[in-house]
Write an enzyme that holds these catalytic residues in place. Structure first.
Site, PDB file in Angstrom:
ATOM      1  N   ASP A  39      66.366  44.028  31.448  1.00 44.45           N
ATOM      2  CA  ASP A  39      67.630  43.666  30.788  1.00 44.45           C
ATOM      3  C   ASP A  39      67.567  42.539  29.744  1.00 44.45           C
ATOM      4  O   ASP A  39      66.914  41.522  29.977  1.00 44.45           O
ATOM      5  CB  ASP A  39      68.639  43.160  31.825  1.00 44.45           C
ATOM      6  N   GLU A 230      76.398  46.824  37.595  1.00 42.08           N
ATOM      7  CA  GLU A 230      75.482  45.770  37.169  1.00 42.08           C
ATOM      8  C   GLU A 230      75.839  45.301  35.755  1.00 42.08           C
ATOM      9  O   GLU A 230      76.460  46.021  34.974  1.00 42.08           O
ATOM     10  CB  GLU A 230      74.039  46.298  37.176  1.00 42.08           C
TER      11      GLU A 230
HETATM   12  C1  FRU Z   1      69.734  45.776  35.978  1.00 40.86           C
HETATM   13  C2  FRU Z   1      69.219  44.872  37.079  1.00 40.86           C
HETATM   14  C3  FRU Z   1      70.177  43.713  37.302  1.00 40.86           C
HETATM   15  C4  FRU Z   1      69.286  42.668  37.898  1.00 40.86           C
HETATM   16  C5  FRU Z   1      67.999  42.892  37.163  1.00 40.86           C
HETATM   17  C6  FRU Z   1      66.760  42.614  37.967  1.00 40.86           C
HETATM   18  O1  FRU Z   1      68.764  46.484  35.307  1.00 40.86           O
HETATM   19  O2  FRU Z   1      69.026  45.611  38.255  1.00 40.86           O
HETATM   20  O3  FRU Z   1      71.292  44.028  38.088  1.00 40.86           O
HETATM   21  O4  FRU Z   1      69.782  41.376  37.701  1.00 40.86           O
HETATM   22  O5  FRU Z   1      67.988  44.243  36.737  1.00 40.86           O
HETATM   23  O6  FRU Z   1      65.626  42.669  37.176  1.00 40.86           O
END
Ligand code: FRU
Length: 501
Positions: A39, A230
């Site tokens: 992300d 998310e």
């Molecule tokens: C989304 C996610 C988020 C989390 C991160 C962990 O892609 O699952 O919810 O903070 O990636 O790397």
């Protein structure tokens, strides 16, 4: 003083980034300095530059204990790496520094608000990088810095599970998106899982960015779109309130949503006093294969610009994990709301990379066409297609990243008013999703407008002025750089193509 884990990560990335040749990376899409990226985090403007942090595991090209990588840019396209910003190294984030956001505090300080993942027994684990386990707890933490070095707040977390209303999960409570209000106070939205097992977005308020109060449950999923929500983002745009989020475990629904990790845009009404958002319309943010967890900023000139992770959790096998880097971000895309729908369009900065214009107007053909000067793997191309006889018109296809063996394409099917993106023939050895379809407006029958941005390892397609976008990654040899046009029935087309430098 920096921790051992951060020092190791910084030494490692400085040493091993040199194994990646510049031509083996995307030219103008951010990729990790070395290793793994997911992300976008902390996308913000601070000290005269755009900052982009990212979920980062430098040591391997696969997901591991999360650090934050860091890069800066003047145009959101050409990025310069800075040292990794944070590593898992405190009691509050010993399992990982998960996604979050950043804000200019206005007094020379840049604040990161991120999810710390933690577990009982810090002393036993100090300096070790731990694998995530399902019982790990998620809390929200602050680090404050000068744009390069960040110090975690002494008494992190700043938002912990004790502040959650009954029924809110402590295990799925992550990805705070912070913004500063005009009166200097702060708000943030955080993804959470309520007792029904689906998702919801929580709203918190703060006078100083450090001491936070729970305000409200902004909106509940109520098992409508996937489960956990998310990476939320929430803002006003063109007189509407917009919530972007990335739901996990979606179930396919018509051509709007696909199964697996998805993206969701809700447009609706916000009661600021109550802290409640009520959606009026829903749509996917993106209709391609590789797009997830986008984050936006408001630029100084008032544009709402979005960058997403140009990858999906379901298609990690697109690339061999022995390669030294994995994961890319999209180009910056300017958002707007028109007729109750979210539109996206390459940010104007892309235009300043254009060189070498090749232009054709009113070319009439059927079957297959190649045009002199229309090829390349770093391309910005606009195509307008008009059928000469609607009754015998079956559709139109653009093939790119093409050689004798390989190509990737976008295909318009006139009879069903759908657009397909297809990388089945792009040389991938993994058994992954290679095609995706979305419906497009019936006006595309008489005039189809496409804009395609190609970089070395990706294609981003904007349909009908940005009404829909379809993005995919592809790892064909760079010598596969032909572009061809295929028409079922005679068409008349305009093509304007630039190289991107
Ligand atoms: C989304 C996610 C988020 C989390 C991160 C962990 O892609 O699952 O919810 O903070 O990636 O790397």
């Amino acid at each position: 003083m920096i921790s051992n884990n951060l020092r190791k990560a910084r030494e490692y990335e400085e040493k091993y980034e040199t194994v990646i040749k510049e031509e083996d990376r995307p030219a103008f899409h951010l990729s990790p300095r070395v290793g793994w990226m997911n992300d976008p985090n902390g996308f913000s403007f601070f000290d005269g530059k755009y900052h982009m942090f990212y979920q980062y595991y430098p040591y391997e090209s696969k997901w591991g204990p999360m650090h934050w990588g860091h890069a800066v840019s003047e145009d959101m396209l050409h990025w310069k790496y800075l040292p990794a910003a944070i590593a898992p190294d405190t009691e509050a984030d010993m399992v990982g520094c998960f996604s979050g956001s950043a804000v200019d505090m206005g007094d020379g300080r840049h604040m990161l608000l991120y999810t710390g993942v933690t577990r009982e027994g810090f002393e036993d684990y100090r300096d070790k990088l731990l694998g995530y386990e399902s019982g790990d707890i998620q809390i929200q933490c602050v680090a404050i810095g000068d744009g390069v070095n960040y110090t975690k707040y002494d008494t992190n977390p700043v938002i912990d599970s004790s502040m959650l209303p009954d029924g809110c999960s402590k295990l799925d409570f992550r990805d705070p998106k912070v913004w500063k209000n005009s009166d200097g106070t702060y708000n943030c939205v955080v993804g959470n899982r309520p007792a029904d097992g689906s998702g919801q977005i929580l709203l918190f308020t703060s006078a100083d960015g450090i001491k936070w109060n729970f305000k409200s449950i902004l909106i509940k999923n109520e098992c409508r779109y996937g489960t956990m929500w998310e990476c939320p983002d929430f803002f006003e745009l063109d007189g509407e309130w917009v919530l972007l989020t990335s739901p996990t475990e979606m179930v396919a629904s018509g051509l709007e949503y696909c199964s697996g990790s998805g993206t969701l845009c809700l447009i609706g009404d916000y009661d600021e006093t109550a802290g409640k958002f009520t959606d009026r319309s829903n749509q996917s943010i993106e209709y391609g294969i590789d797009f997830y967890a986008p984050q936006t900023i408001l630029t100084a000139d008032g544009r709402r610009v979005m960058i997403g992770w140009m990858q999906s959790w379901g298609t990690l096998d697109i690339k061999d994990s022995s390669e030294p880097w994995f994961g890319q971000m999209t180009i910056p895309r300017e958002l707007s709301v028109k007729n109750g729908r979210l539109y996206q369009w390459p940010a104007k900065e892309v235009e300043s990379m254009r060189t070498g214009k090749t232009e054709y107007r009113g070319v009439s053909f059927e079957d297959i066409l190649k045009l002199d000067g229309v090829s390349g793997r770093q391309v910005d191309m606009e195509v307008v297609v008009r059928p000469e006889d609607i009754d015998s018109y079956g559709g139109f296809e653009i093939r790119f990243a093409q050689d004798d063996n390989f190509y990737t394409s976008v295909i318009y099917d006139a009879s069903d008013s759908v657009m397909k993106i297809d990388r089945s023939h792009s040389g991938c050895r993994g058994d992954i999703t290679n095609q995706r379809i979305c419906s497009i407006g019936s006006e595309c029958l008489s005039e189809l407008k496409l804009r395609i941005i190609l970089d070395r390892f990706s294609a981003e397609v904007f349909i009908n002025g940005g009404e829909k976008a379809m993005t995919i990654t592809m790892y064909t040899e760079q010598s596969a750089d032909d572009i061809s046009f295929v028409a079922s029935g005679r068409v008349n087309i305009d093509v304007v193509k630039y190289d991107l430098k």
